[in-house]
Design a protein around this motif. Structure first.
Motif: not given
Length: 194
Positions: A49-74
């Motif tokens: 939901s946040n990504d769609k709102t930010r994309a309309k404003a021309g901004k990149t994603s700001a989170g919260p992190a997805k599980f896949v990203a947390v696993i990669s970071s771990t």
């Protein structure tokens, strides 16, 4: 003083400095990863939901992190930890709802928990990057699937006990749909990345 003595004194000072900087004791790190499907499913819905709102404003994603990203970071964190000393060991424990499992090292095989903890000369290094990645991903997928299955079973049992109002309240609290969706998307993601 001869040139040979000067060189050997310099080398001994350098070795002494290195031995002070490099810890000689091996370490064990334990990471506990919360993989509760309903929590991560809820976070994923918020993120989309946040990504769609930010994309309309021309901004990149700001989170919260997805599980896949947390696993990669771990995984990156654990590999960095293993590089600090060749004998360092890592254990990853996954928790999802009331389910718990050791994700790495996997049971049996060359990277079992007993091999990681006990000093065995033939091991070489203690953390194998490929086994770490595969173990955490496969273990997390299995754990999430078990948790989602248990939540689904609990929902069915609660529906059968229609007289008990507290059971119905607990079912609505579980966010069961998000749990199953998260489990399936995580399983599909890891299966696709193979």
């Amino acid at each position: 003083m001869t040139k040979r003595k000067k060189v050997s004194r310099r080398k001994s000072k350098q070795t002494e400095q290195l031995s002070i900087m490099i810890p000689q004791d091996r370490s064990l790190i334990t990471v506990i990863l919360d993989a509760t499907p309903s929590s991560w499913g809820h976070r994923s819905i918020i993120r989309d939901s946040n990504d769609k709102t930010r994309a309309k404003a021309g901004k990149t994603s700001a989170g919260p992190a997805k599980f896949v990203a947390v696993i990669s970071s771990t995984l990156v964190f654990l590999l960095a930890f293993s590089c600090l000393h060749r004998e360092n060991c890592a254990v990853v424990i996954g928790v999802a709802g009331s389910e718990t499992a050791i994700l790495y090292p996997r049971k049996g095989g060359e990277s079992s928990l007993s091999n990681a903890v006990h000093d065995q000369a033939e091991m070489g290094g203690k953390v194998n990057a490929r086994l770490l990645r595969d173990g955490v991903r496969l273990g997390a997928t299995e754990l999430i699937a078990r948790c989602a299955g248990k939540m689904s079973q609990q929902k069915k049992e609660a529906e059968n006990q229609s007289a008990d109002e507290t059971a119905k309240a607990a079912v609505t609290e579980m966010k069961e749909g998000a749990a199953i969706a998260s489990a399936l998307s995580t399983a599909n993601y890891f299966e696709a990345r193979g």
